[in-house]
Design a protein around this motif. Structure first.
Motif, mmCIF file in Angstrom:
data_model
loop_
_atom_site.group_PDB
_atom_site.id
_atom_site.type_symbol
_atom_site.label_atom_id
_atom_site.label_comp_id
_atom_site.label_asym_id
_atom_site.label_seq_id
_atom_site.Cartn_x
_atom_site.Cartn_y
_atom_site.Cartn_z
ATOM 1 N N UNK A 171 -13.563 64.277 9.093
ATOM 2 C CA UNK A 171 -14.790 64.292 9.876
ATOM 3 C C UNK A 171 -14.687 64.915 11.325
ATOM 4 N N UNK A 172 -13.564 64.695 11.622
ATOM 5 C CA UNK A 172 -13.242 65.476 13.249
ATOM 6 C C UNK A 172 -13.466 67.029 12.827
ATOM 7 N N UNK A 173 -12.403 67.130 11.817
ATOM 8 C CA UNK A 173 -12.357 68.822 11.569
ATOM 9 C C UNK A 173 -13.733 69.473 11.460
ATOM 10 N N UNK A 174 -14.633 68.681 10.407
ATOM 11 C CA UNK A 174 -15.917 69.160 10.049
ATOM 12 C C UNK A 174 -16.848 69.268 11.638
ATOM 13 N N UNK A 214 -15.672 69.949 14.561
ATOM 14 C CA UNK A 214 -15.190 70.961 15.432
ATOM 15 C C UNK A 214 -15.704 72.276 14.650
ATOM 16 N N UNK A 215 -15.605 72.231 13.464
ATOM 17 C CA UNK A 215 -16.000 73.544 12.592
ATOM 18 C C UNK A 215 -17.661 73.904 12.735
ATOM 19 N N UNK A 216 -18.245 72.829 12.855
ATOM 20 C CA UNK A 216 -19.827 72.947 13.250
ATOM 21 C C UNK A 216 -20.009 73.692 14.629
ATOM 22 N N UNK A 217 -19.280 72.829 15.484
ATOM 23 C CA UNK A 217 -19.538 73.375 16.988
ATOM 24 C C UNK A 217 -18.952 74.736 17.207
ATOM 25 N N UNK A 218 -18.038 74.974 16.445
ATOM 26 C CA UNK A 218 -17.306 76.484 16.789
ATOM 27 C C UNK A 218 -18.315 77.313 16.002
ATOM 28 N N UNK A 219 -18.917 77.080 14.696
ATOM 29 C CA UNK A 219 -19.640 78.067 13.990
ATOM 30 C C UNK A 219 -21.207 78.370 14.989
#
Ligand code: CUA
Length: 298
Positions: free
Chosen positions: A69-72, A74-79
């Motif tokens: 969940x943490x990595x996801x 971060x992924x969403x905010x990065x994209x």
């Protein structure tokens, strides 16, 4: 990056700070748990053996799902950040074309039809579209206060928005190792009020008349005879029109003034070993005349 001066840099700054605080929180939590475990085990008797844990489905699911969940997140905010700051796949006509060379930057303003090098000007508050390409190896355009890094890949043009909220001089670097003078491949972005920007464009668009007398005329003669003109009027070397307006020489290796230019012309490799600019064996007087011509001295 730590002093964002454009909406693009501000978005990257927000993302970085968010990731930093999340990391600080996780680090703090793990450290606290380690110290808690130490404190608790010291309270137990010496022959107490800790319980062996295996096959605890709940626990295993927890330590897979939480990091996921943490990595996801971060992924969403990065994209989302990338989507907000990057040009679309086919963004249209560029305002400025930047071509990387070993080791300098060719800069073209296609609408006005002029070339310059190593220092680009933009009007304050206006979003400029850059097309980035390379003439040789991979370089990377990075002005930390204004934009993300973007690679200059030969044969594969990339686009980047460049914008500055405040007037000022923003230093940048080549951020991809590209050979001996990678560190000597700096770029300067000058953000100025619209009127100053247009005046600068006007100066660079005007043809420069050949000087007729004095040291500058001698410099012009040397410029053509000693074949400087061959490289510097083609894409082999940086364009030198209105050189006196630039802040640096040799793509950022030294301040631009008369004496530095003379020393550079006499022995470029003293300041930038490996540079394609040859040592022409000029005397001080010849270099001074050339410098006067290039700096537009009367
Ligand atoms: Cu160009 Cu590193």
């Amino acid at each position: 990056m730590l002093q964002p001066s454009s909406p693009q840099a501000l978005a990257i700054h927000g993302l970085s700070v968010g990731m930093l605080w999340l990391s600080v929180f996780i680090f703090g939590l793990v450290t606290a748990l380690v110290f808690f475990a130490i404190w608790r085990s010291r309270k137990l008797s010496k022959d107490h053996l800790p319980e062996r844990v295996h096959g605890k489905t709940k626990l295993e699911v927890l330590w897979v799902v939480v990091p996921l969940l943490i990595v996801l997140t971060l992924f969403v905010f990065t994209v989302r950040t990338m989507h907000a700051i990057d040009p679309a796949a086919d963004p249209g006509k560029p305002d400025i074309i930047v071509t990387g060379h070993q080791w300098w930057w060719a800069i073209e303003y296609p609408e006005k039809g002029f070339l310059t090098a190593n220092e680009l000007h933009i009007p304050v508050g206006k979003r400029m579209l850059l097309l980035l390409d390379s003439a040789d190896v991979i370089h990377s355009f990075w002005v930390p206060a204004l934009n993300r890094k973007m690679d200059l890949v030969p044969g594969h043009p990339n686009y980047l928005y460049l914008q500055a909220d405040k007037a000022g001089v923003y230093p940048g670097v080549c951020a991809e190792f590209c050979g001996l003078q990678h560190a000597g491949m700096r770029i300067t972005v000058v953000a100025e009020p619209e009127a100053d920007y247009l005046a600068w464009q006007e100066k660079l668009s005007q043809p420069v008349a050949a000087p007729l007398e004095g040291p500058a005329a001698e410099g012009f003669r040397l410029y053509t005879e000693r074949t400087c003109i061959t490289c510097h009027s083609s894409s082999a070397g940086p364009d030198l029109k209105q050189l006196a307006l630039r802040r640096t020489l040799g793509s950022g290796v030294m301040e631009n003034n008369r004496e530095n230019l003379i020393q550079w012309l006499m022995d470029p490799h003293r300041f930038k070993p490996g540079s394609l600019m040859p040592n022409l064996g000029l005397t001080y007087a010849e270099a001074a005349a050339l410098s006067d011509y290039l700096r537009g001295a009367p």
